[in-house]
Design a protein around this motif. Structure first.
Motif, PDB file in Angstrom:
ATOM      1  N   TYR A 163     -15.264 -75.152   5.852  1.00 19.18           N
ATOM      2  CA  TYR A 163     -13.902 -75.672   6.041  1.00 19.18           C
ATOM      3  C   TYR A 163     -13.805 -76.357   7.406  1.00 19.18           C
ATOM      4  O   TYR A 163     -14.384 -75.884   8.392  1.00 19.18           O
ATOM      5  CB  TYR A 163     -12.876 -74.539   5.935  1.00 19.18           C
ATOM      6  CG  TYR A 163     -11.448 -75.035   5.994  1.00 19.18           C
ATOM      7  CD1 TYR A 163     -10.903 -75.735   4.919  1.00 19.18           C
ATOM      8  CD2 TYR A 163     -10.671 -74.831   7.125  1.00 19.18           C
ATOM      9  CE1 TYR A 163      -9.603 -76.205   4.965  1.00 19.18           C
ATOM     10  CE2 TYR A 163      -9.365 -75.297   7.173  1.00 19.18           C
ATOM     11  CZ  TYR A 163      -8.841 -75.988   6.101  1.00 19.18           C
ATOM     12  OH  TYR A 163      -7.553 -76.461   6.160  1.00 19.18           O
TER      13      TYR A 163
ATOM     14  N   HIS B 150      -5.303 -79.220  -0.248  1.00 19.57           N
ATOM     15  CA  HIS B 150      -6.604 -79.521  -0.853  1.00 19.57           C
ATOM     16  C   HIS B 150      -7.387 -78.264  -1.201  1.00 19.57           C
ATOM     17  O   HIS B 150      -8.534 -78.353  -1.624  1.00 19.57           O
ATOM     18  CB  HIS B 150      -7.451 -80.383   0.093  1.00 19.57           C
ATOM     19  CG  HIS B 150      -7.219 -81.845  -0.046  1.00 19.57           C
ATOM     20  ND1 HIS B 150      -7.273 -82.722   1.025  1.00 19.57           N
ATOM     21  CD2 HIS B 150      -6.933 -82.609  -1.122  1.00 19.57           C
ATOM     22  CE1 HIS B 150      -7.032 -83.949   0.617  1.00 19.57           C
ATOM     23  NE2 HIS B 150      -6.825 -83.908  -0.683  1.00 19.57           N
ATOM     24  N   VAL B 151      -6.789 -77.100  -0.990  1.00 18.60           N
ATOM     25  CA  VAL B 151      -7.514 -75.840  -1.201  1.00 18.60           C
ATOM     26  C   VAL B 151      -7.059 -75.202  -2.515  1.00 18.60           C
ATOM     27  O   VAL B 151      -5.871 -74.984  -2.733  1.00 18.60           O
ATOM     28  CB  VAL B 151      -7.273 -74.873  -0.024  1.00 18.60           C
ATOM     29  CG1 VAL B 151      -7.926 -73.531  -0.306  1.00 18.60           C
ATOM     30  CG2 VAL B 151      -7.818 -75.467   1.267  1.00 18.60           C
TER      31      VAL B 151
ATOM     32  N   SER C  44      -2.998 -86.853   0.745  1.00 21.47           N
ATOM     33  CA  SER C  44      -4.392 -87.212   0.463  1.00 21.47           C
ATOM     34  C   SER C  44      -4.602 -88.724   0.570  1.00 21.47           C
ATOM     35  O   SER C  44      -4.395 -89.298   1.624  1.00 21.47           O
ATOM     36  CB  SER C  44      -4.786 -86.655  -0.913  1.00 21.47           C
ATOM     37  OG  SER C  44      -6.176 -86.696  -1.109  1.00 21.47           O
TER      38      SER C  44
ATOM     39  N   PRO D 137     -12.359 -83.220   0.027  1.00 18.42           N
ATOM     40  CA  PRO D 137     -12.625 -81.896  -0.548  1.00 18.42           C
ATOM     41  C   PRO D 137     -14.100 -81.693  -0.911  1.00 18.42           C
ATOM     42  O   PRO D 137     -14.825 -82.638  -1.232  1.00 18.42           O
ATOM     43  CB  PRO D 137     -11.746 -81.859  -1.802  1.00 18.42           C
ATOM     44  CG  PRO D 137     -10.775 -82.980  -1.656  1.00 18.42           C
ATOM     45  CD  PRO D 137     -11.497 -84.015  -0.848  1.00 18.42           C
TER      46      PRO D 137
ATOM     47  N   SER E  27     -16.468 -78.672  -3.232  1.00 22.12           N
ATOM     48  CA  SER E  27     -16.338 -77.582  -4.202  1.00 22.12           C
ATOM     49  C   SER E  27     -17.604 -76.737  -4.244  1.00 22.12           C
ATOM     50  O   SER E  27     -18.712 -77.243  -4.054  1.00 22.12           O
ATOM     51  CB  SER E  27     -16.052 -78.137  -5.606  1.00 22.12           C
ATOM     52  OG  SER E  27     -14.801 -78.784  -5.647  1.00 22.12           O
TER      53      SER E  27
ATOM     54  N   ARG F 258     -12.333 -74.920  -3.964  1.00 21.66           N
ATOM     55  CA  ARG F 258     -12.271 -76.307  -3.482  1.00 21.66           C
ATOM     56  C   ARG F 258     -11.507 -76.316  -2.170  1.00 21.66           C
ATOM     57  O   ARG F 258     -10.464 -75.667  -2.051  1.00 21.66           O
ATOM     58  CB  ARG F 258     -11.567 -77.180  -4.523  1.00 21.66           C
ATOM     59  CG  ARG F 258     -11.335 -78.635  -4.152  1.00 21.66           C
ATOM     60  CD  ARG F 258     -10.664 -79.338  -5.326  1.00 21.66           C
ATOM     61  NE  ARG F 258     -10.391 -80.742  -5.064  1.00 21.66           N
ATOM     62  CZ  ARG F 258      -9.235 -81.217  -4.611  1.00 21.66           C
ATOM     63  NH1 ARG F 258      -8.237 -80.371  -4.356  1.00 21.66           N
ATOM     64  NH2 ARG F 258      -9.064 -82.500  -4.419  1.00 21.66           N
ATOM     65  N   PHE F 259     -12.015 -77.045  -1.168  1.00 22.66           N
ATOM     66  CA  PHE F 259     -11.370 -77.024   0.138  1.00 22.66           C
ATOM     67  C   PHE F 259     -11.788 -78.242   0.949  1.00 22.66           C
ATOM     68  O   PHE F 259     -12.760 -78.936   0.610  1.00 22.66           O
ATOM     69  CB  PHE F 259     -11.733 -75.742   0.894  1.00 22.66           C
ATOM     70  CG  PHE F 259     -13.212 -75.502   1.022  1.00 22.66           C
ATOM     71  CD1 PHE F 259     -13.916 -75.988   2.100  1.00 22.66           C
ATOM     72  CD2 PHE F 259     -13.899 -74.805   0.043  1.00 22.66           C
ATOM     73  CE1 PHE F 259     -15.290 -75.786   2.214  1.00 22.66           C
ATOM     74  CE2 PHE F 259     -15.268 -74.587   0.145  1.00 22.66           C
ATOM     75  CZ  PHE F 259     -15.967 -75.082   1.230  1.00 22.66           C
ATOM     76  N   SER F 260     -11.065 -78.501   2.014  1.00 23.93           N
ATOM     77  CA  SER F 260     -11.344 -79.645   2.883  1.00 23.93           C
ATOM     78  C   SER F 260     -12.604 -79.385   3.699  1.00 23.93           C
ATOM     79  O   SER F 260     -12.700 -78.373   4.388  1.00 23.93           O
ATOM     80  CB  SER F 260     -10.159 -79.893   3.822  1.00 23.93           C
ATOM     81  OG  SER F 260      -8.978 -80.129   3.095  1.00 23.93           O
TER      82      SER F 260
END
Length: 345
Positions: A50, A95-96, A252, A281, A283, A293-295
């Protein structure tokens, strides 16, 4: 040596591959497919990749200890999902997501705690009169003979270059163009390139992107400049003044578009601060098959300032449209933009 990126789709693929390469930098631990093993896998994956811990002043290790303590031998499967999703909500990032077979977690407070500043029915009924052109996901019309208007609600709608030629050719005689992207939650980054190319006449720096180079919170690559090119010869470009309308639900790719447009001469951002979403993002998967899923790759604006927390309107251009006024057929943000262009006509 810095290298310029001309195609953001290729850029997206590249930085994901870079993020994946982290796993080759150190031994990947094996996690048991039980409640503790899945929680630990989630904590470690996010903890290593992250990208906004420092900007958000988050002590991830402390949070993981706090939420792991909620797991007991009596914990049920649905409760584990709630514990994990509550942990992810601490990132305050749209985005998470935690994605299972029965639910998908999503942090909504980035927009739900703010005014909406937009009503589609009000726009269509009182300003467009239910009479407008529509193509490639874009609704457009003349506000009057000097002002053109485009509403683009989602960057997930592909923009045909030919359709955009027709739109801008029809609106080309106007002195000002309003591009309304309120409630645009993002989508395909390539649509930014398509649109921006119609408003520039030379290569333009749109911002920077970095990727993680190690598990430490501050381990990032040097910035990679993101550059946009003018549309190729033969395509229609717009030469007049431009106003972009925004609200908190711009996120986004829409947030990225606002950051780029704000840096262009003759462009003003009118409305409310955008919702942010300034990270590409990434994954991964937990032992039980849940996806997270995250930045992972932060994007900054042309001045190399973070875009994760949103883009402010241009000076003197912050406007809000109260719900009661929208219900009565008045859109203060759109009215402000129209008056601004009329006063300069």
């Amino acid at each position: 040596m810095k290298r310029f990126i001309h195609h953001k789709l290729l850029l997206t693929m590249a930085v994901v591959i870079m993020a994946l390469s982290l796993s080759s930098c150190h031994d990947t631990p094996e996690y048991h497919n039980d409640y503790y093993g899945n929680f630990d896998a989630l904590a470690d994956i996010v903890g290593e990749r992250y990208c906004f811990f420092a900007e958000k002043n988050i002590d991830w290790k402390q949070l993981c200890e706090q939420y792991r303590a909620r797991i007991t031998p009596e914990t049920k499967y649905l409760e584990l999902f709630r514990i994990c999703s509550d942990l992810l909500d601490e990132l305050k990032d749209g985005h998470v997501n935690l994605i299972s077979y029965f639910n998908t977690s999503y942090y909504r407070e980035w927009w739900s705690d703010y005014p909406q500043d937009f009503n589609l029915r009000t726009l269509q009924q009182y300003y467009l009169g239910f009479d407008y052109y529509q193509t490639s996901g874009i609704s457009y019309k003349f506000i009057d003979e000097k002002i053109g208007y485009m509403y683009y609600p989602s960057f997930s709608s592909p923009i045909s270059a030919t359709s955009l030629d027709y739109i801008l050719a029809i609106l080309s005689k106007t002195e000002g163009l309003i591009i309304d992207i309120r409630n645009n939650g993002g989508g395909m980054l390539t649509n930014i390139e398509t649109l921006v190319g119609r408003f520039i006449d030379k290569k333009t720096l749109g911002g920077y992107i970095r990727h993680k180079t190690g598990p430490e919170p501050d381990a990032f690559s040097e910035p990679y400049p993101i550059e946009y090119k003018p549309a190729a010869d033969g395509h229609v470009k717009y030469k007049g003044k431009i106003i972009v309308l925004t609200n908190r639900s711009c996120f986004s790719a829409a947030n990225d578009f606002v950051a780029v447009m704000k840096s262009l001469p003759g462009v003003r951002i009118v409305g409310a601060k955008t919702g942010g979403g300034g990270g590409l993002p990434f994954s991964s998967e937990l032992p039980n098959g849940w996806a997270v899923r995250f930045s992972a790759c932060p994007i900054t604006d042309p001045d190399d300032k973070p875009t994760e927390f949103g883009i402010d309107p241009s000076p003197g251009c912050e406007v809000h449209s109260p719900d009661e006024e929208l219900a009565a057929g008045k859109d203060a943000i759109l009215d402000f933009a129209i008056r601004l262009l009329e006063s300069e006509g």
